[in-house]
Design an enzyme around this catalytic site. Structure first.
Site, short mmCIF file in Angstrom:
data_model
loop_
_atom_site.label_atom_id
_atom_site.label_comp_id
_atom_site.label_asym_id
_atom_site.label_seq_id
_atom_site.Cartn_x
_atom_site.Cartn_y
_atom_site.Cartn_z
N ARG A 247 3.97 -0.90 -4.89
CA ARG A 247 3.84 -1.42 -3.53
C ARG A 247 2.48 -2.08 -3.29
O ARG A 247 2.29 -2.78 -2.30
CB ARG A 247 3.99 -0.27 -2.53
CG ARG A 247 5.37 0.24 -2.53
CD ARG A 247 5.49 1.38 -1.57
NE ARG A 247 6.81 1.33 -1.00
CZ ARG A 247 7.07 0.95 0.22
NH1 ARG A 247 6.11 0.59 1.03
NH2 ARG A 247 8.30 0.94 0.65
N TRP B 124 -3.08 -2.68 -1.38
CA TRP B 124 -2.88 -4.14 -1.48
C TRP B 124 -3.80 -4.70 -0.41
O TRP B 124 -3.58 -4.52 0.78
CB TRP B 124 -1.43 -4.48 -1.21
CG TRP B 124 -1.08 -5.92 -1.40
CD1 TRP B 124 -0.68 -6.53 -2.56
CD2 TRP B 124 -1.09 -6.96 -0.42
NE1 TRP B 124 -0.45 -7.86 -2.35
CE2 TRP B 124 -0.69 -8.16 -1.05
CE3 TRP B 124 -1.41 -7.01 0.93
CZ2 TRP B 124 -0.60 -9.37 -0.37
CZ3 TRP B 124 -1.32 -8.21 1.61
CH2 TRP B 124 -0.92 -9.38 0.95
N GLU C 178 6.93 -16.09 -9.48
CA GLU C 178 6.43 -14.75 -9.15
C GLU C 178 5.81 -14.06 -10.35
O GLU C 178 4.75 -13.45 -10.24
CB GLU C 178 7.58 -13.85 -8.67
CG GLU C 178 7.94 -13.95 -7.21
CD GLU C 178 9.09 -13.02 -6.85
OE1 GLU C 178 8.98 -12.35 -5.85
OE2 GLU C 178 10.10 -12.99 -7.58
N CYS D 239 0.85 -1.19 0.00
CA CYS D 239 0.00 0.00 0.00
C CYS D 239 0.89 1.25 0.00
O CYS D 239 2.01 1.22 0.50
CB CYS D 239 -0.94 0.10 1.18
SG CYS D 239 -2.00 -1.32 1.41
N GLU E 119 16.26 -19.14 -6.09
CA GLU E 119 15.93 -17.80 -6.57
C GLU E 119 15.37 -17.85 -8.01
O GLU E 119 14.42 -17.13 -8.34
CB GLU E 119 17.18 -16.90 -6.47
CG GLU E 119 17.04 -15.49 -6.98
CD GLU E 119 15.94 -14.67 -6.31
OE1 GLU E 119 15.35 -15.11 -5.32
OE2 GLU E 119 15.64 -13.59 -6.84
N ASN F 256 -2.14 2.44 5.89
CA ASN F 256 -1.34 1.24 5.63
C ASN F 256 -1.19 0.49 6.94
O ASN F 256 -1.04 1.12 7.98
CB ASN F 256 0.07 1.60 5.15
CG ASN F 256 0.08 2.22 3.78
OD1 ASN F 256 -0.94 2.26 3.10
ND2 ASN F 256 1.24 2.71 3.39
N GLY F 257 -1.16 -0.82 6.88
CA GLY F 257 -1.00 -1.62 8.10
C GLY F 257 -2.29 -2.38 8.39
O GLY F 257 -3.15 -2.50 7.52
N LYS G 68 5.57 -5.17 -3.47
CA LYS G 68 7.02 -4.97 -3.39
C LYS G 68 7.49 -5.03 -1.95
O LYS G 68 8.56 -5.54 -1.65
CB LYS G 68 7.37 -3.62 -4.01
CG LYS G 68 8.84 -3.32 -4.06
CD LYS G 68 9.53 -4.22 -5.05
CE LYS G 68 11.02 -4.07 -5.04
NZ LYS G 68 11.66 -5.27 -5.61
N LYS H 275 11.73 -16.48 -9.02
CA LYS H 275 11.52 -15.47 -10.06
C LYS H 275 10.47 -15.94 -11.05
O LYS H 275 9.57 -15.21 -11.42
CB LYS H 275 12.81 -15.17 -10.85
CG LYS H 275 13.88 -14.36 -10.19
CD LYS H 275 13.56 -12.91 -10.04
CE LYS H 275 12.78 -12.60 -8.82
NZ LYS H 275 13.36 -12.59 -7.51
N HIS I 275 14.82 -37.52 -4.11
CA HIS I 275 13.93 -37.80 -2.98
C HIS I 275 12.54 -37.21 -3.19
O HIS I 275 11.86 -36.88 -2.22
CB HIS I 275 14.56 -37.30 -1.69
CG HIS I 275 15.90 -37.89 -1.44
ND1 HIS I 275 16.08 -39.20 -1.07
CD2 HIS I 275 17.15 -37.37 -1.57
CE1 HIS I 275 17.37 -39.46 -0.96
NE2 HIS I 275 18.05 -38.36 -1.27
C1 G6P Z 1 8.31 -9.25 -1.18
C2 G6P Z 1 8.89 -8.90 -2.54
C3 G6P Z 1 10.14 -9.73 -2.78
C4 G6P Z 1 11.14 -9.51 -1.66
C5 G6P Z 1 10.51 -9.82 -0.29
C6 G6P Z 1 11.42 -9.37 0.83
O1 G6P Z 1 7.82 -10.54 -1.21
O2 G6P Z 1 7.94 -9.12 -3.56
O3 G6P Z 1 10.72 -9.34 -4.02
O4 G6P Z 1 12.24 -10.34 -1.87
O5 G6P Z 1 9.30 -9.09 -0.15
O6 G6P Z 1 11.54 -7.98 0.77
P1 G6P Z 1 12.71 -7.13 1.38
O7 G6P Z 1 12.38 -5.71 1.00
O8 G6P Z 1 12.68 -7.35 2.86
O9 G6P Z 1 13.97 -7.59 0.77
#
Ligand code: G6P
Length: 614
Positions: A27, A74, A490, A2, A483, A102-103, A609, A487, A506
């Site tokens: 965000r 969000w 996501e 948000c 990772e 927000n929150g 984000k 990616k 396994h």
């Molecule tokens: C969210 C984002 C990810 C990020 C994660 C941790 O899930 O979409 O891209 O890796 O938060 O965020 P940070 O800002 O703590 O690295």
């Protein structure tokens, strides 16, 4: 998660609010809205969907006035609908109050029941509306006084902003656990959940602390603590500029950020490699030599991509600093009660510096008396400010929701920290000097790794219709496999799993068939033969294989190429730096696959984000 933007001054608020929302949209982006004031009238405009939906609506029905607040959402409570979008308005006529938040208000349902028992009618399913209703209920001509009363009733977290026609030249803001900054202009003031919303308007910001309130007018602003005392503010310079957060000619932020990596990796190292002492230096680590020597154990805690960087960090610290390291998901660490020895350093890794679980893990560590450091990108973020010390990434704003350049910068910083701790312990000056040379060569290697873009696009064209994919690697390549899978899922919504290659036997091997491609990370190194055996096992079951191999490795040229269906070559760098070059084809693969599948690369569904709720 948000975004909030507020404006008060001589200019029309609407274009400034919309501009700020666009910058914060990454965000949270399932609905957006704003409220402006003209004298005793409040103008509310909100729409489900992206900020673009709101701007189309504003073209039909502009929101006049030089005071306003706005929000991009969000969803936490209630679906993404016009009604659940912020701002939430309560009260009638000049007594109206508009609130963005927000929150999460954890006790909202009890408060809502009390208000409903008094005949107050709610319109949305959100927790935020209860804040608006409560402020309207306590409103007696003074918005600040009403907000103060209401904050005492709330449990949970908030960064919030409120306006009312009763005080038509004011914005009131408050924070507890969700960031808020005041932007200081000439005869105008701004409020934002993230200073990047203010790029192009002001670079002077004041970060609110938890439990502080602020009152903004065009001419002035004041900050108060929860005892209602005026707080002396510290105006800081926020030095990202417009170019930093634009797409710079790339079709997407994510692609721009992938291609920025030679520069961001260099920025992470700038001024930190000390060739005379063959070590690294960090201005803000705040560890005296005694603390450094006494450190016996490291806990790395993080979420998402930052957690994967943490696993690379574990291997780096073990190899070069010979220190025991644990990597913990922050969301688990915060609620566990692990026995932690004295002389343990906790390092939170976070791009945004605002991730709720990582912040809670940091606070819990500090509460227990551990030294809690942070590796963080966003300057002035909550975690950056609350940590006992830390290292900034200096990667510039990362806007694409899928993290890319932050990952490589985090790994770079972790490699330098391993050097730093190693040199304080047993690492020889010769080894330190060699690491420095290898680190210095990194930006060039990363630039060369990006040359695989065309190959990767072609491979993505071949495999983008897959429904499941596997990513395999061992040792330093294991976190990269995690990772790569993250990616892909996501942004392309393809189910993907990252696995230590040998562990595949396994379970995941049951998924292998002719429609399930596997990406094998097979750069030159100590486990090359082992990984090749795992690759053969997949081939023997008809699974298509894409291999990521080292340029100039003779075995890659013959052995890998004859077995894999596709090979992508990346520069040959020392094993401990391979995550920085092998991550790149995986980032590009996710990007091209998502594009080919028609997905919104920069704003994937359901994600945000910065995750500022638990
Ligand atoms: C969210 C984002 C990810 C990020 C994660 C941790 O899930 O979409 O891209 O890796 O938060 O965020 P940070 O800002 O703590 O690295």
């Amino acid at each position: 998660m948000c975004g909030i933007v507020g404006y008060v001054g001589p200019r029309e608020a609407e274009p400034i609010l919309v501009d700020g929302l666009r910058r914060l949209e990454y965000r949270g982006y399932d609905s957006a809205g704003l409220a402006t004031l003209t004298g005793d009238r409040l103008h509310l405009r909100k729409r489900a969907g992206r900020v673009g939906e709101l701007t189309s609506f504003l073209q039909e029905q502009p929101a006049p006035g030089c005071v306003g607040i706005s929000h991009t959402r969000w969803a936490t409570h209630g679906a993404a609908t016009d009604t659940n979008a912020h701002p939430h308005v309560a009260g009638t006529g000049a007594n109206q109050v508009a609130v963005v938040h927000n929150g999460v208000i954890e006790n909202y349902s009890g408060l809502k029941r009390q208000l409903e028992a008094e005949g107050i009618v709610f319109h949305s399913q959100t927790d935020t509306e209860v804040v608006a209703q409560l402020i309207a209920y306590h409103m007696d001509g003074d918005l600040l006084a009403a907000v103060r009363k209401v904050l005492k009733l709330l449990k949970g977290t908030y960064g919030l902003a409120a306006v009312s026609p009763q005080n038509p030249d004011q914005i009131v803001g408050a924070r507890l656990g969700s960031p808020l900054v005041v932007g200081v202009g000439e005869g105008e003031h701004f409020l934002a959940s993230d200073p990047s919303a203010l790029i192009g308007y002001t670079q002077k910001v004041v970060y609110l602390q938890d439990r502080e309130l602020c009152v903004l007018t065009g001419e002035d602003f004041h900050v108060y603590d929860d005892a209602e005392a005026r707080v002396t503010t510290n105006v800081q310079n926020f030095d990202w500029d417009v170019g930093d957060s634009d797409k710079g000619g790339f079709p997407h932020h994510m692609l721009k950020e992938i291609f920025e990596q030679p520069e961001t990796v260099a920025a992470a190292m700038r001024g930190r490699l000390d060739e005379s002492d063959q070590t690294a230096h960090f201005g803000g680590l705040n560890l005296d030599p005694q603390q450094l020597r006494q450190a016996e154990r490291v806990i790395l805690t993080a979420c998402g991509t930052s957690y994967h960087a943490g696993i690379v960090g574990e291997y780096l610290f073990e190899e070069f600093a010979r220190m025991p390291v644990e990597v913990e998901y922050a969301s688990e660490f915060r609620y566990r009660n692990p026995p932690i020895d004295r002389n343990t350093i906790v390092i939170a890794i976070t791009q945004s510096g605002e991730t709720a679980d990582t912040l809670a893990a940091l606070r819990e560590s500090k509460r227990k008396g551990h030294r809690a450091l942070a590796i963080c990108n966003v300057v002035g973020s909550t975690i950056a400010r609350e940590a006992d010390g830390g290292v900034y990434l200096h990667a510039g704003p990362e806007v694409g929701v899928a993290s890319t350049k932050a990952f490589t910068s985090q790994v770079t910083v972790l490699a330098m920290l391993a050097l730093f701790f190693g040199r304080a312990r047993h690492l020889s000056s010769l080894q330190g000097g060699r690491m420095i040379e290898e680190l210095q060569a990194l930006p060039d290697a990363v630039a060369r790794a990006l040359r695989c873009n065309d190959d990767v696009r072609r491979i993505a064209e071949k495999y983008h219709t897959a429904t499941t994919m596997l990513f395999m690697g061992r040792q330093y390549m294991y976190p990269v496999a995690l990772e790569g899978a993250l990616k892909l899922k996501e942004i392309s919504y393809i189910h993907a799993e990252g696995y230590p290659a040998a562990e595949m036997k396994h379970g995941p091997i049951a998924l292998v068939d002719t429609d399930t491609p596997s990406i094998f990370l097979t750069p030159r190194g100590s486990v090359f033969d082992k990984v090749m055996s795992n690759l053969e096992e997949v081939k023997a079951r008809g699974g298509p294989v894409i291999a990521i191999a080292s340029e100039g490795d003779p075995r890659a040229a013959d052995y890998v190429s004859s077995r894999a269906d596709e090979v992508v070559f990346v520069p040959d760098v020392p094993e401990y730096l391979q995550p920085l070059v092998t991550a790149i084809p995986l980032q590009l693969f996710a990007y091209h696959t998502a594009l080919l599948r028609g997905c919104d690369v920069d704003k994937p569904r359901n994600l945000a984000k910065s995750v500022t709720v638990e």
